[in-house]
Design a protein around this motif. Sequence first.
Motif, mmCIF file in Angstrom:
data_model
loop_
_atom_site.group_PDB
_atom_site.id
_atom_site.type_symbol
_atom_site.label_atom_id
_atom_site.label_comp_id
_atom_site.label_asym_id
_atom_site.label_seq_id
_atom_site.Cartn_x
_atom_site.Cartn_y
_atom_site.Cartn_z
ATOM 1 N N GLN A 3 1.004 -1.601 -0.150
ATOM 2 C CA GLN A 3 -0.281 0.017 0.011
ATOM 3 C C GLN A 3 1.207 1.215 -0.048
ATOM 4 O OE1 GLN A 3 -2.401 0.076 3.015
ATOM 5 N NE2 GLN A 3 -4.185 0.930 2.869
ATOM 6 N N LYS A 4 0.688 2.284 -0.769
ATOM 7 C CA LYS A 4 0.965 3.564 -1.201
ATOM 8 C C LYS A 4 1.319 3.777 0.005
ATOM 9 C CE LYS A 4 1.155 8.158 -2.782
ATOM 10 N NZ LYS A 4 0.287 9.040 -3.597
ATOM 11 N N PRO A 5 2.051 4.868 0.875
ATOM 12 C CA PRO A 5 2.624 5.722 2.561
ATOM 13 C C PRO A 5 1.395 6.716 2.754
ATOM 14 C CG PRO A 5 4.262 5.019 1.583
ATOM 15 C CD PRO A 5 3.609 4.937 0.075
ATOM 16 N N MET A 6 0.431 7.296 3.123
ATOM 17 C CA MET A 6 -0.103 8.379 3.538
ATOM 18 C C MET A 6 0.525 9.890 4.003
ATOM 19 S SD MET A 6 -3.995 6.762 3.952
ATOM 20 C CE MET A 6 -4.403 5.677 2.981
ATOM 21 N N ASN A 7 0.133 10.184 3.917
ATOM 22 C CA ASN A 7 0.777 11.826 4.319
ATOM 23 C C ASN A 7 -0.067 11.617 5.620
ATOM 24 O OD1 ASN A 7 2.897 12.111 2.929
ATOM 25 N ND2 ASN A 7 1.562 13.388 1.694
ATOM 26 N N VAL A 8 0.174 11.891 7.022
ATOM 27 C CA VAL A 8 -0.521 12.245 7.759
ATOM 28 C C VAL A 8 -0.916 13.582 8.404
ATOM 29 C CG1 VAL A 8 -1.358 11.422 10.354
ATOM 30 C CG2 VAL A 8 -0.270 9.332 8.530
ATOM 31 N N LEU A 9 -1.771 13.702 9.128
ATOM 32 C CA LEU A 9 -1.899 15.640 9.517
ATOM 33 C C LEU A 9 -2.119 14.916 11.403
ATOM 34 C CD1 LEU A 9 -1.724 18.191 9.945
ATOM 35 C CD2 LEU A 9 -4.320 18.188 9.298
ATOM 36 N N ALA A 10 -0.891 15.524 11.450
ATOM 37 C CA ALA A 10 -1.345 14.645 13.524
ATOM 38 C C ALA A 10 -1.358 16.318 14.198
ATOM 39 C CB ALA A 10 0.720 14.530 13.784
ATOM 40 N N VAL A 11 -2.652 15.980 14.703
ATOM 41 C CA VAL A 11 -3.211 17.223 15.824
ATOM 42 C C VAL A 11 -3.195 16.756 17.752
ATOM 43 C CG1 VAL A 11 -5.167 18.617 16.158
ATOM 44 C CG2 VAL A 11 -4.768 17.230 13.415
ATOM 45 N N ALA A 101 -2.120 12.019 25.273
ATOM 46 C CA ALA A 101 -0.938 11.244 26.033
ATOM 47 C C ALA A 101 -0.365 9.984 24.839
ATOM 48 C CB ALA A 101 -1.654 10.633 27.675
ATOM 49 N N ALA A 102 -1.283 8.892 25.014
ATOM 50 C CA ALA A 102 -1.402 7.395 23.947
ATOM 51 C C ALA A 102 -0.240 8.129 22.595
ATOM 52 C CB ALA A 102 -2.249 6.581 23.262
ATOM 53 N N MET A 103 -1.108 9.056 21.692
ATOM 54 C CA MET A 103 -0.594 9.703 20.298
ATOM 55 C C MET A 103 0.944 10.494 20.985
ATOM 56 S SD MET A 103 -1.489 12.391 18.412
ATOM 57 C CE MET A 103 -1.978 12.072 16.931
ATOM 58 N N GLN A 104 1.458 10.416 22.065
ATOM 59 C CA GLN A 104 2.668 11.342 22.873
ATOM 60 C C GLN A 104 3.280 10.040 22.982
ATOM 61 O OE1 GLN A 104 1.598 13.808 25.655
ATOM 62 N NE2 GLN A 104 0.339 15.381 24.266
ATOM 63 N N ALA A 105 2.910 9.325 23.407
ATOM 64 C CA ALA A 105 3.853 7.964 24.203
ATOM 65 C C ALA A 105 3.967 7.206 22.842
ATOM 66 C CB ALA A 105 2.717 7.644 25.098
ATOM 67 N N LEU A 106 3.522 7.023 21.636
ATOM 68 C CA LEU A 106 3.416 6.200 20.748
ATOM 69 C C LEU A 106 4.890 6.568 19.684
ATOM 70 C CD1 LEU A 106 -0.211 5.239 19.213
ATOM 71 C CD2 LEU A 106 2.510 3.480 20.010
ATOM 72 N N GLY A 107 4.683 8.482 19.691
ATOM 73 C CA GLY A 107 6.365 9.056 19.419
ATOM 74 C C GLY A 107 7.374 7.963 19.728
ATOM 75 N N SER A 108 7.031 8.116 21.274
ATOM 76 C CA SER A 108 8.996 7.605 20.907
ATOM 77 C C SER A 108 8.354 6.268 21.664
ATOM 78 C CB SER A 108 9.632 8.596 22.725
ATOM 79 O OG SER A 108 7.987 8.429 23.703
ATOM 80 N N TYR A 109 7.909 5.667 21.232
ATOM 81 C CA TYR A 109 7.754 3.654 21.691
ATOM 82 C C TYR A 109 8.982 3.484 20.782
ATOM 83 C CZ TYR A 109 6.176 -0.443 22.542
ATOM 84 O OH TYR A 109 6.626 -2.473 22.717
ATOM 85 N N LYS A 110 9.305 1.778 21.243
ATOM 86 C CA LYS A 110 9.972 0.864 20.759
ATOM 87 C C LYS A 110 9.911 -0.121 20.616
ATOM 88 C CE LYS A 110 13.041 4.520 19.329
ATOM 89 N NZ LYS A 110 13.024 5.361 18.674
ATOM 90 N N ARG A 111 10.090 -0.636 22.003
ATOM 91 C CA ARG A 111 9.946 -2.309 22.124
ATOM 92 C C ARG A 111 9.436 -2.086 23.533
ATOM 93 N NH1 ARG A 111 14.539 -2.426 20.408
ATOM 94 N NH2 ARG A 111 16.386 -3.708 21.525
ATOM 95 N N GLY A 112 8.650 -3.269 24.323
ATOM 96 C CA GLY A 112 8.563 -3.825 25.575
ATOM 97 C C GLY A 112 8.189 -3.161 26.201
ATOM 98 N N LYS A 113 8.644 -2.414 26.972
ATOM 99 C CA LYS A 113 7.545 -1.761 28.355
ATOM 100 C C LYS A 113 7.200 -0.232 28.439
ATOM 101 C CE LYS A 113 6.671 -5.618 31.408
ATOM 102 N NZ LYS A 113 7.573 -7.164 31.803
ATOM 103 N N MET A 114 6.416 0.383 28.237
ATOM 104 C CA MET A 114 6.940 1.589 28.986
ATOM 105 C C MET A 114 5.691 2.443 29.441
ATOM 106 S SD MET A 114 6.722 4.571 25.428
ATOM 107 C CE MET A 114 6.700 6.582 25.995
ATOM 108 N N LEU A 115 6.215 3.344 30.468
ATOM 109 C CA LEU A 115 5.253 3.926 31.341
ATOM 110 C C LEU A 115 5.694 5.509 30.445
ATOM 111 C CD1 LEU A 115 2.814 4.379 33.169
ATOM 112 C CD2 LEU A 115 4.771 4.954 34.866
#
Length: 165
Positions: A3-11, A101-115
């Motif tokens: 699938q062609k990558p989409m351009n996302v507007l993050a708000v 806060a979930a959006m912000q967390a996903l921006g820096s999540y790599k793998r494993g556990k994160m609070l």
Amino acid sequence: MLQKPMNVLAVDVGGTHVKILATGQTEPRKFPSGPALTPNKMVEGVKKLAGDWRYEVVSLGYPGPVLHNRPVADPRNLAPGWIAFNFEKAFGRPLKVIKDAAMQALGSYKRGKMLFLGLGTGLGSTLIVDGIVEPMELGHLPYKKTTYEDYVGQRVLERAGKMAA
């Protein structure tokens, strides 16, 4: 088939500012929010700021609980009217609503556990375990005679100043 990558507007809708950034852009843009911000005013402001950007879909970070791609409560720091608002229709594009806060967390999540604990207008929190995202409302838990948010974030800065925070 790929699938062609989409351009996302993050708000990111916050109690103090609405911040936006689109795929391929390097400088975020923002405008003030606050107690008079309605969902209509938010969409108008975002469309105006993003007018020269290209995007196919919108990811909306919402400052309150979200269930099945919809807010389930109006934000504490903004005007009412968010629960029944049709964000996808207003933006005219496919849209995903997620706890801010979930959006912000996903921006820096790599793998494993994160609070993730985010200090801004309030206290945002999300737990991610092996890619499973669990937004939380830790700032609204009772503490002493109020909640944790009365001791951290924008309210305490306004009341007591930076040195006391």
